[in-house]
Design an enzyme around this catalytic site. Structure first.
Site, PDB file in Angstrom:
ATOM      1  N   GLU A   9      83.600 -44.433 -22.553  1.00 58.93           N
ATOM      2  CA  GLU A   9      82.931 -45.714 -24.060  1.00 58.93           C
ATOM      3  C   GLU A   9      81.135 -46.190 -23.144  1.00 58.93           C
ATOM      4  O   GLU A   9      81.266 -46.880 -22.262  1.00 58.93           O
ATOM      5  CB  GLU A   9      84.028 -46.490 -24.105  1.00 58.93           C
ATOM      6  N   CYS A  50      77.951 -54.219 -24.687  1.00 54.37           N
ATOM      7  CA  CYS A  50      77.704 -52.581 -25.078  1.00 54.37           C
ATOM      8  C   CYS A  50      76.917 -52.288 -25.976  1.00 54.37           C
ATOM      9  O   CYS A  50      76.237 -51.967 -25.783  1.00 54.37           O
ATOM     10  CB  CYS A  50      78.443 -51.345 -24.346  1.00 54.37           C
TER      11      CYS A  50
END
Length: 242
Positions: A9, A50
């Site tokens: 990720e 994020c």
């Protein structure tokens, strides 16, 4: 070294697209709620998330109204030391990140963008507090739009053609999350399906649930976290045949 399964990720530069009907039929109270949800999609954890909303595309018809609504929210969200209970936003995690946000906002100013609020940090003050910043009338090629700022500075990009806004949202190498904001769920889903992102929220942004798979596409990585699919991403079935 031992070929463990993994997911990557790798962060994102999440785009939100507002449709012209966002405030249609909405009371003043409801408009305020929408603006607050938009704001927190970008500024939760002072933008250090994020899957935070990191660039917002707003149609010409309601551009000024959306900007004013976001400024009203920003002006009423206190920032400061976390030990003081009234503060809802805190500092950036380190000085390097402070400098990145500062550089991107200064670049936007130099390019002719309009700072609606913030953008005036006290660089000599203790801590890494960068003020909540909203930047309007910014070009889509500005660094604040094309780079992930990971901090409390949101560029608001004006558009006149929805297809162009979708193309601009998809132009990024990142593809973690995205969002569509509209009073029409059907129209919102149609636009959402066109965004190149692992998760697209409608009238929300960044709401991650451990029961629901989460992961990115393109430069935002591969594999999934959460949900049954997330467990399968780091596991392998054993087949017994016979």
């Amino acid at each position: 070294g031992n070929l463990k399964r993994l997911t990557l990720e790798l962060g994102g530069n999440d785009a939100g697209i507002v449709l012209p009907d966002l405030f249609d039929g909405a009371s003043p109270e409801r408009r305020r709620e929408i603006a607050e949800t938009l704001f927190w999609g970008a500024f939760i954890n002072t933008g250090q998330t994020c899957a935070a909303l990191k660039r917002l595309y707003v149609p010409e018809e309601i551009y000024d109204e959306v900007c004013r609504a976001l400024v009203r929210v920003a002006e009423n969200v206190p920032m400061g030391m976390g030990l003081e209970e009234e503060n809802l936003l805190g500092p950036l995690q380190n000085r390097t990140q402070f400098d990145i946000v500062d550089r991107l906002v200064e670049d936007a100013k130099a390019s002719g963008a309009t700072v609606l609020c913030g953008g005036n940090p006290d660089r000599d003050a203790p801590g890494n507090f960068y003020p909540t910043t909203l930047v309007a009338d910014i070009d889509g090629d500005a660094a604040l739009v094309t780079e992930e700022q990971f901090g409390p500075a949101l560029p608001i990009i004006r558009y006149t053609d929805l297809d162009d806004a979708v193309a601009e949202a998809n132009r990024s190498e990142a593809g973690l999350g995205g969002s569509v904001w509209s009073a029409d769920p059907v129209a919102a889903r149609e636009v959402a399906a066109r965004l190149e992102a692992g998760t697209v929220w409608i009238n929300n942004h960044g709401a991650v649930d451990p029961r629901i798979p989460f992961g990115g596409v393109k430069g935002s990585g591969y594999g999934l976290e959460f949900g049954v699919e997330g467990l399968k991403a780091v596991a392998v079935p054993q087949v017994i045949n016979g």
